[in-house]
Design a protein around this motif. Structure first.
Motif, PDB file in Angstrom:
ATOM      1  N   THR A  50       0.506  -9.408  -6.942  1.00  0.00           N
ATOM      2  CA  THR A  50       0.542  -8.716  -5.658  1.00  0.00           C
ATOM      3  C   THR A  50      -0.863  -8.584  -5.076  1.00  0.00           C
ATOM      4  O   THR A  50      -1.859  -8.553  -5.806  1.00  0.00           O
ATOM      5  CB  THR A  50       1.158  -7.314  -5.798  1.00  0.00           C
ATOM      6  OG1 THR A  50       0.377  -6.546  -6.746  1.00  0.00           O
ATOM      7  CG2 THR A  50       2.592  -7.396  -6.282  1.00  0.00           C
ATOM      8  N   TYR A  52      -2.957  -7.354  -0.998  1.00  0.00           N
ATOM      9  CA  TYR A  52      -2.776  -6.848   0.364  1.00  0.00           C
ATOM     10  C   TYR A  52      -3.844  -7.423   1.269  1.00  0.00           C
ATOM     11  O   TYR A  52      -4.947  -7.767   0.839  1.00  0.00           O
ATOM     12  CB  TYR A  52      -2.807  -5.312   0.404  1.00  0.00           C
ATOM     13  CG  TYR A  52      -4.139  -4.714   0.007  1.00  0.00           C
ATOM     14  CD1 TYR A  52      -5.193  -4.619   0.923  1.00  0.00           C
ATOM     15  CD2 TYR A  52      -4.356  -4.256  -1.287  1.00  0.00           C
ATOM     16  CE1 TYR A  52      -6.421  -4.095   0.557  1.00  0.00           C
ATOM     17  CE2 TYR A  52      -5.579  -3.726  -1.659  1.00  0.00           C
ATOM     18  CZ  TYR A  52      -6.606  -3.641  -0.732  1.00  0.00           C
ATOM     19  OH  TYR A  52      -7.817  -3.134  -1.103  1.00  0.00           O
ATOM     20  N   ASN A  54      -5.129  -6.951   5.674  1.00  0.00           N
ATOM     21  CA  ASN A  54      -4.973  -6.241   6.940  1.00  0.00           C
ATOM     22  C   ASN A  54      -4.831  -7.269   8.043  1.00  0.00           C
ATOM     23  O   ASN A  54      -5.659  -8.176   8.159  1.00  0.00           O
ATOM     24  CB  ASN A  54      -6.189  -5.340   7.184  1.00  0.00           C
ATOM     25  CG  ASN A  54      -6.046  -4.501   8.441  1.00  0.00           C
ATOM     26  OD1 ASN A  54      -6.721  -4.738   9.435  1.00  0.00           O
ATOM     27  ND2 ASN A  54      -5.171  -3.532   8.403  1.00  0.00           N
ATOM     28  N   MET A  60      -1.155  -3.052   7.446  1.00  0.00           N
ATOM     29  CA  MET A  60      -1.318  -3.535   6.090  1.00  0.00           C
ATOM     30  C   MET A  60      -0.096  -4.349   5.680  1.00  0.00           C
ATOM     31  O   MET A  60       1.046  -3.964   5.941  1.00  0.00           O
ATOM     32  CB  MET A  60      -1.522  -2.373   5.124  1.00  0.00           C
ATOM     33  CG  MET A  60      -2.718  -1.496   5.472  1.00  0.00           C
ATOM     34  SD  MET A  60      -4.283  -2.419   5.599  1.00  0.00           S
ATOM     35  CE  MET A  60      -4.548  -2.876   3.887  1.00  0.00           C
ATOM     36  N   THR A  61      -0.341  -5.480   5.028  1.00  0.00           N
ATOM     37  CA  THR A  61       0.723  -6.368   4.577  1.00  0.00           C
ATOM     38  C   THR A  61       0.611  -6.571   3.076  1.00  0.00           C
ATOM     39  O   THR A  61      -0.462  -6.911   2.569  1.00  0.00           O
ATOM     40  CB  THR A  61       0.635  -7.726   5.290  1.00  0.00           C
ATOM     41  OG1 THR A  61       0.850  -7.537   6.693  1.00  0.00           O
ATOM     42  CG2 THR A  61       1.691  -8.692   4.761  1.00  0.00           C
ATOM     43  N   LEU A  62       1.723  -6.337   2.387  1.00  0.00           N
ATOM     44  CA  LEU A  62       1.811  -6.588   0.951  1.00  0.00           C
ATOM     45  C   LEU A  62       2.213  -8.034   0.743  1.00  0.00           C
ATOM     46  O   LEU A  62       3.213  -8.498   1.297  1.00  0.00           O
ATOM     47  CB  LEU A  62       2.845  -5.657   0.323  1.00  0.00           C
ATOM     48  CG  LEU A  62       3.232  -5.928  -1.133  1.00  0.00           C
ATOM     49  CD1 LEU A  62       2.049  -5.691  -2.061  1.00  0.00           C
ATOM     50  CD2 LEU A  62       4.421  -5.061  -1.538  1.00  0.00           C
ATOM     51  N   LYS A  63       1.445  -8.755  -0.069  1.00  0.00           N
ATOM     52  CA  LYS A  63       1.749 -10.146  -0.393  1.00  0.00           C
ATOM     53  C   LYS A  63       2.214 -10.213  -1.835  1.00  0.00           C
ATOM     54  O   LYS A  63       1.489  -9.785  -2.738  1.00  0.00           O
ATOM     55  CB  LYS A  63       0.521 -11.041  -0.174  1.00  0.00           C
ATOM     56  CG  LYS A  63       0.159 -11.234   1.297  1.00  0.00           C
ATOM     57  CD  LYS A  63      -1.066 -12.112   1.425  1.00  0.00           C
ATOM     58  CE  LYS A  63      -1.302 -12.505   2.871  1.00  0.00           C
ATOM     59  NZ  LYS A  63      -0.371 -13.529   3.346  1.00  0.00           N
ATOM     60  N   GLN A 126       6.225 -11.597   2.015  1.00  0.00           N
ATOM     61  CA  GLN A 126       5.303 -10.673   2.673  1.00  0.00           C
ATOM     62  C   GLN A 126       6.090  -9.489   3.221  1.00  0.00           C
ATOM     63  O   GLN A 126       7.163  -9.659   3.794  1.00  0.00           O
ATOM     64  CB  GLN A 126       4.547 -11.357   3.815  1.00  0.00           C
ATOM     65  CG  GLN A 126       3.623 -12.467   3.359  1.00  0.00           C
ATOM     66  CD  GLN A 126       2.754 -12.987   4.478  1.00  0.00           C
ATOM     67  OE1 GLN A 126       1.694 -13.528   4.265  1.00  0.00           O
ATOM     68  NE2 GLN A 126       3.210 -12.848   5.716  1.00  0.00           N
ATOM     69  N   ILE A 157      -2.386   0.279  -1.856  1.00  0.00           N
ATOM     70  CA  ILE A 157      -2.778  -0.227  -0.542  1.00  0.00           C
ATOM     71  C   ILE A 157      -3.586   0.856   0.159  1.00  0.00           C
ATOM     72  O   ILE A 157      -3.088   1.970   0.360  1.00  0.00           O
ATOM     73  CB  ILE A 157      -1.540  -0.611   0.285  1.00  0.00           C
ATOM     74  CG1 ILE A 157      -0.756  -1.725  -0.420  1.00  0.00           C
ATOM     75  CG2 ILE A 157      -1.943  -1.053   1.690  1.00  0.00           C
ATOM     76  CD1 ILE A 157       0.523  -2.123   0.284  1.00  0.00           C
ATOM     77  N   SER A 168     -10.094  -6.770   1.071  1.00  0.00           N
ATOM     78  CA  SER A 168      -8.709  -7.056   0.705  1.00  0.00           C
ATOM     79  C   SER A 168      -8.628  -7.249  -0.797  1.00  0.00           C
ATOM     80  O   SER A 168      -9.634  -7.169  -1.516  1.00  0.00           O
ATOM     81  CB  SER A 168      -8.211  -8.314   1.413  1.00  0.00           C
ATOM     82  OG  SER A 168      -8.797  -9.463   0.813  1.00  0.00           O
TER      83      SER A 168
END
Length: 296
Positions: A50, A52, A54, A60-63, A126, A157, A168
């Motif tokens: 995992t 994150y 911006n 904020m985006t979790l990958k 995502q 995050i 990041s």
């Protein structure tokens, strides 16, 4: 350039599709049971990583990246039309009860070149997420055999809404020997596939990518320097020279990309920590990120 996601599609045999109602109720129950299990299911070993970032919209985006070794799938040598389908379910839960879920279907087909090069099956998801501490869980079920796999990882995050200087997550990949030959003599960036389980052979080069957020502006541009170190048992074993983060190639100075490489032939097999520190010389502040990796 979202290098950690966009460049690695070659690792998966096909892009994941949104799961449909074709999944049976029994399979759904099995997936949910595996998702909530205290211990990982390992009939079909799955790794999860995992991170994150911006986005330009300041969210904020979790990958989430997932991986299964290709030799887990047994295809007949002469049957090129074969395929197997994986039902995937995932969730991210924080201590306030905020839950985000996703479902996917991943289709795996024979790929002799990928098999010879030990390239695993990797796919991604995502999720837009507010700041917080999350437990990310993933469960996978192979439709044909019913084999199950599950994994979990924690991630925090941060809140960048107040313009705090930050980084990041670190996104790790590798350049293999044959790729090094292909790009020898050029300094141009080369497409690197994201690695999920962070296991690398000594013959490869480790590449990491990160993004610098909210750097202060000096007289004309931000002045941010990156220092990368490799640690073993909390002792430094490798240190790259500090490098200034380029700003001329980024249209958005609030999100500055940075990547560098570390040759692994100098490291004996074992477990290591990559520590990356960004220093804003205008504001006089620093921030660090760490990521574990294994040299084989």
């Amino acid at each position: 350039n979202e290098g950690e996601g966009e460049k690695d599609k070659a690792k998966a045999t096909s892009a994941p599709k949104t799961a449909s109602a074709s999944s049976s109720g029994a399979a759904e129950v099995e997936l949910l049971t595996a998702l909530g299990s205290l211990y990982p299911h390992k009939q079909l070993p799955v790794s999860v990583s995992t991170g994150y970032v911006n986005t330009p919209a300041n969210s904020m985006t979790l990958k989430v990246s997932m991986q299964i070794e290709r030799d887990e799938f047994r295809f007949e040598p002469d049957e090129t039309a074969q395929k197997t389908e994986l039902d995937v379910i995932g969730t991210a839960i924080d201590d306030r009860g905020i839950i985000k879920t996703f479902k996917q279907i991943v289709t795996v087909t024979p790929d002799l070149l990928a098999q010879r090069q030990n390239i695993p099956v990797i796919w991604h998801q995502q999720l837009p997420m507010p700041p917080g501490l999350y437990q990310v869980r993933v469960a996978v079920r192979e439709r044909e055999t019913g084999r199950m796999g599950s994994a979990l990882q924690w991630i925090e995050i941060p809140d960048l809404s107040r313009g705090r200087f930050d980084l990041s997550s670190l996104f790790l990949g590798e350049r293999k020997r044959e790729e090094m030959v292909a790009v020898k003599g050029t300094n141009a960036p080369h497409a690197i596939m994201v690695d999920v389980d962070h296991h690398f052979p000594r013959t490869s080069v480790l590449r990491f990518q990160t993004y610098v957020y909210n750097a202060a502006r000096g007289a004309s541009a931000p002045d941010v320097w990156i220092q990368a170190q490799v640690l073993r048992d909390n002792r430094q074993v490798v240190a790259l020279p500090a490098n200034k983060v380029p700003t001329d190639a980024s249209p958005d100075a609030a999100r500055l990309p940075y990547w560098a490489e570390i040759g692994l032939e100098q490291l004996p097999a074992g477990r290591y920590v990559l520590q990356v520190t960004a220093t804003d010389r205008v504001a006089g502040t620093s921030i660090s990120q760490r990521s574990n990796f294994v040299v084989e």
